[in-house]
Design a protein around this motif. Structure first.
Motif, mmCIF file in Angstrom:
data_model
loop_
_atom_site.group_PDB
_atom_site.id
_atom_site.type_symbol
_atom_site.label_atom_id
_atom_site.label_comp_id
_atom_site.label_asym_id
_atom_site.label_seq_id
_atom_site.Cartn_x
_atom_site.Cartn_y
_atom_site.Cartn_z
ATOM 1 N N GLU A 94 39.961 42.004 50.718
ATOM 2 C CA GLU A 94 38.689 42.560 51.158
ATOM 3 C C GLU A 94 37.566 41.998 50.291
ATOM 4 N N LYS A 95 36.499 41.559 50.911
ATOM 5 C CA LYS A 95 35.383 40.948 50.174
ATOM 6 C C LYS A 95 34.648 41.940 49.284
ATOM 7 N N SER A 96 34.754 43.229 49.588
ATOM 8 C CA SER A 96 34.045 44.221 48.783
ATOM 9 C C SER A 96 34.846 44.681 47.569
ATOM 10 N N VAL A 97 36.092 44.228 47.421
ATOM 11 C CA VAL A 97 36.944 44.629 46.298
ATOM 12 C C VAL A 97 36.885 43.542 45.233
ATOM 13 N N ASP A 98 36.452 43.929 44.045
ATOM 14 C CA ASP A 98 36.422 42.982 42.931
ATOM 15 C C ASP A 98 37.808 42.872 42.314
ATOM 16 N N GLN A 112 35.810 36.829 43.810
ATOM 17 C CA GLN A 112 36.686 37.317 44.865
ATOM 18 C C GLN A 112 38.054 36.688 44.704
ATOM 19 N N ASN A 140 34.147 43.333 35.514
ATOM 20 C CA ASN A 140 35.289 43.278 36.416
ATOM 21 C C ASN A 140 36.545 42.709 35.782
#
Length: 149
Positions: A94-98, A112, A140
């Motif tokens: 998922e692009k929103s998950v670091d 990503q 992150n």
């Protein structure tokens, strides 16, 4: 007594037994310094070691460091990697998950999981930093960082 003296002379004549260790220079703290002076858990591969290993992509670097797992998730194009250091990592595309483990290539943070399985062509050094690296590599990097230069 003559046999032991002869064996000692043979050991001294060996040109490969110089007794000097090669100094390993790392850039784990954003400056070049000796690996012995860095107060962090680091595994480093120099360019000469990389030439001997003949690694084809980033997954092959996992064998060089303990507690590191790099897996291809086979979830779409772009080489999506699931990187775990000391059991901490994310296997989501998922692009929103670091990702919990940062991959830094030539001082550029890959934010990503997509695209982090790159080919190992013309690499000077690889450094695997285990443990949280939030101070230098961003918030992150909770599991660690793979620094490729």
């Amino acid at each position: 007594l003559a046999l032991t003296a002869q064996a000692a002379m043979a050991q001294e004549a060996d040109p490969n037994a110089s007794g000097v260790l090669e100094e390993i220079v790392v850039t784990a703290r954003k400056r070049a310094e000796s690996m012995q002076d860095v107060p962090a858990s680091i595994s480093a591969l120099s360019s000469s070691e990389l030439a001997k290993r003949f690694d084809s992509d980033v997954r092959d670097f996992a064998d060089s460091s303990p507690n590191v797992v790099i897996d291809d998730t086979q979830q779409g194009p772009g080489g999506v990697a699931a990187v775990y250091i000391r059991g901490i990592g994310v296997a989501d595309v998922e692009k929103s998950v670091d990702p919990a483990v940062g991959v830094v290539f030539d001082d550029i943070y890959l934010g990503q999981s997509s695209g982090s399985l790159m080919k190992a062509i013309d690499i000077d050094r690889v450094e695997v930093l285990r443990g949280p690296q939030g101070t230098l590599f961003g918030r992150n990097a909770t599991g660690g960082v793979i620094n490729i230069a």
